[in-house]
Design an enzyme around this catalytic site. Structure first.
Site, short mmCIF file in Angstrom:
data_model
loop_
_atom_site.label_atom_id
_atom_site.label_comp_id
_atom_site.label_asym_id
_atom_site.label_seq_id
_atom_site.Cartn_x
_atom_site.Cartn_y
_atom_site.Cartn_z
N HIS A 30 42.51 -4.71 40.15
CA HIS A 30 43.76 -3.93 40.04
C HIS A 30 44.97 -4.86 40.16
O HIS A 30 45.97 -4.70 39.46
CB HIS A 30 43.84 -2.88 41.15
CG HIS A 30 42.70 -1.90 41.14
ND1 HIS A 30 41.76 -1.85 42.14
CD2 HIS A 30 42.35 -0.93 40.27
CE1 HIS A 30 40.89 -0.88 41.88
NE2 HIS A 30 41.21 -0.31 40.76
N VAL A 81 38.02 -9.11 36.31
CA VAL A 81 38.10 -10.04 37.44
C VAL A 81 36.77 -9.94 38.20
O VAL A 81 36.27 -8.84 38.45
CB VAL A 81 39.28 -9.68 38.37
CG1 VAL A 81 39.32 -10.60 39.58
CG2 VAL A 81 40.59 -9.77 37.60
N LEU A 136 42.15 -0.49 46.15
CA LEU A 136 42.57 -1.58 45.27
C LEU A 136 41.90 -2.91 45.61
O LEU A 136 41.64 -3.21 46.77
CB LEU A 136 44.09 -1.74 45.35
CG LEU A 136 44.91 -0.50 44.99
CD1 LEU A 136 46.41 -0.79 45.16
CD2 LEU A 136 44.62 -0.02 43.58
N HIS A 137 41.62 -3.67 44.57
CA HIS A 137 41.02 -5.00 44.73
C HIS A 137 41.69 -5.95 43.74
O HIS A 137 42.64 -5.56 43.03
CB HIS A 137 39.51 -4.93 44.54
CG HIS A 137 39.09 -4.23 43.27
ND1 HIS A 137 39.34 -4.74 42.03
CD2 HIS A 137 38.46 -3.04 43.07
CE1 HIS A 137 38.87 -3.92 41.11
NE2 HIS A 137 38.34 -2.88 41.71
N SER A 140 35.67 -0.92 43.03
CA SER A 140 35.84 -0.18 44.28
C SER A 140 34.49 0.28 44.80
O SER A 140 34.29 0.44 46.01
CB SER A 140 36.73 1.04 44.04
OG SER A 140 37.94 0.66 43.43
N GLY A 148 41.89 -2.38 32.39
CA GLY A 148 40.95 -3.49 32.50
C GLY A 148 39.80 -3.36 31.51
O GLY A 148 39.30 -2.26 31.26
N LYS A 201 36.92 -4.26 32.01
CA LYS A 201 35.67 -3.90 32.68
C LYS A 201 35.24 -2.51 32.21
O LYS A 201 34.06 -2.23 32.04
CB LYS A 201 35.86 -3.89 34.20
CG LYS A 201 34.64 -3.39 34.90
CD LYS A 201 34.78 -3.53 36.39
CE LYS A 201 33.66 -2.79 37.06
NZ LYS A 201 33.95 -1.34 37.15
P1 AMP Z 1 39.88 2.41 38.68
O1 AMP Z 1 40.67 2.41 39.95
O2 AMP Z 1 38.45 2.02 38.86
O3 AMP Z 1 40.07 3.65 37.87
O4 AMP Z 1 40.49 1.24 37.80
C1 AMP Z 1 41.85 1.23 37.46
C2 AMP Z 1 42.09 0.17 36.42
O5 AMP Z 1 41.70 -1.11 36.95
C3 AMP Z 1 41.26 0.37 35.14
O6 AMP Z 1 42.07 0.03 34.03
C4 AMP Z 1 40.13 -0.58 35.32
O7 AMP Z 1 39.58 -1.02 34.10
C5 AMP Z 1 40.81 -1.72 36.04
N1 AMP Z 1 39.81 -2.54 36.75
C6 AMP Z 1 38.87 -2.11 37.63
N2 AMP Z 1 38.09 -3.14 38.04
C7 AMP Z 1 38.55 -4.23 37.38
C8 AMP Z 1 38.17 -5.61 37.36
N3 AMP Z 1 37.16 -6.06 38.08
N4 AMP Z 1 38.88 -6.45 36.57
C9 AMP Z 1 39.92 -6.00 35.82
N5 AMP Z 1 40.33 -4.72 35.80
C10 AMP Z 1 39.67 -3.85 36.57
#
Ligand code: AMP
Length: 280
Positions: A37, A176, A33-34, A186, A147, A149
């Site tokens: 998330h 973000v 997580l960052h 990630s 997100g 992104k």
């Molecule tokens: P992931 O863990 O990469 O599957 O991402 C989980 C959720 O977090 C998804 O809806 C992504 O679009 C969102 N997400 C990932 N990176 C970002 C970011 N930099 N800004 C906003 N949402 C993000």
């Protein structure tokens, strides 16, 4: 915060929540997580009585030559971040818990998928809608958070929710970024020093593309050609750079309405994606 690892425990926890008629916000992730998330969690917390976070690296959405095995994982740190974000329920299932046997039914996304990541990553979005269908059924959230992104993912999930009549409100959150403009991801941990230093140019290129489009003086092709020149200077390999209407993801002759310019760029150990969405 309660942590559960099985579907049975998850349902047990949610039973009480449903009886109390609480609104449920759901944030599905693959962990590590960052702040991206975290912004989804913040919004979910603001808008709901109860927030569920899932962490599951879904093998179905990774191709055979992709990074499923080396996708970064850190459960201890993730748990801490989830606690700090006041998550109520953290669901961290194993692969066996989610897929105890091979799926007997396959989901196949047919719209908004033949471009961008859907074209480059065969079966990726079929895997995404499969896991989300399972998670939506288990959690039955009031709202689910995604997100921008992953803009193509959002467009496809809109299709999933509408076509399969999930009574779920889809909420999107802006990308973000790091201070230098690089979209938080990630996978950024896999950039080497040189790659990390030049990676913000991906976003700068998109911004330039947006300015060119808004000036109404250039066609999509001219904009792509200009940006290609910028990206040519980078040390990795361009995977795609495309312009479409959003969320339909259709080719547009005249740049008008809501438009997305999206890029995927392959570095040695990390594939980065980014986009800009704007209205002309
Ligand atoms: P992931 O863990 O990469 O599957 O991402 C989980 C959720 O977090 C998804 O809806 C992504 O679009 C969102 N997400 C990932 N990176 C970002 C970011 N930099 N800004 C906003 N949402 C993000």
């Amino acid at each position: 915060m309660k942590i559960v690892r099985t579907q049975a425990e998850l349902l047990e926890q949610l039973n009480n929540v449903r009886q109390e008629k609480k609104s449920v916000g759901f944030v599905p992730t693959m962990g590590f997580l960052h702040e991206g998330h975290q912004s989804l969690l913040t919004k979910a917390k603001e808008q709901n009585d109860y927030v569920v976070l899932s962490i599951f690296v879904n093998p179905l959405q990774f191709g055979p030559n992709e990074d499923f095995d080396r996708y970064p994982r850190n459960e201890v740190k993730d748990t801490k971040i989830a606690e700090e974000a006041n998550v109520d329920l953290l669901f961290i299932p194993s692969v066996e818990e989610i897929y105890p046997r091979p799926m007997s039914i396959k989901m196949n996304v047919v719209q908004r998928t033949n471009v961008l990541c859907g074209k480059k990553r065969e079966g990726h979005f079929d895997g995404v809608v499969t896991i989300l269908t399972k998670l939506f059924h288990l959690i039955q959230p009031t709202r689910a958070y995604f997100g921008l992104k992953d803009a193509q993912q959002v467009a496809i999930i809109e299709g999933l929710i509408t076509d399969f009549s999930f009574p779920i409100h889809l909420v999107t959150v802006p990308t973000v970024r790091e201070e230098d403009g690089l979209a938080k991801s990630s996978r950024n941990v896999y950039l080497n020093e040189n790659e990390r230093a030049e990676a913000p140019l991906l976003q700068k290129g998109l911004q330039k593309g947006q300015e060119l489009a808004l000036s109404k003086k250039y066609t999509s092709k001219e904009i792509i050609d200009q940006l290609m020149k910028e990206y040519d200077r980078l040390s990795g390999e361009l995977d795609y750079l495309e312009i479409y209407s959003y969320p339909e993801l259709e080719v547009i002759q005249e740049l008008k309405g809501q438009v997305i310019i999206a890029v995927a760029y392959q570095y040695e150990k990390a594939r980065l994606i980014d986009n800009t969405i704007f209205t002309i």
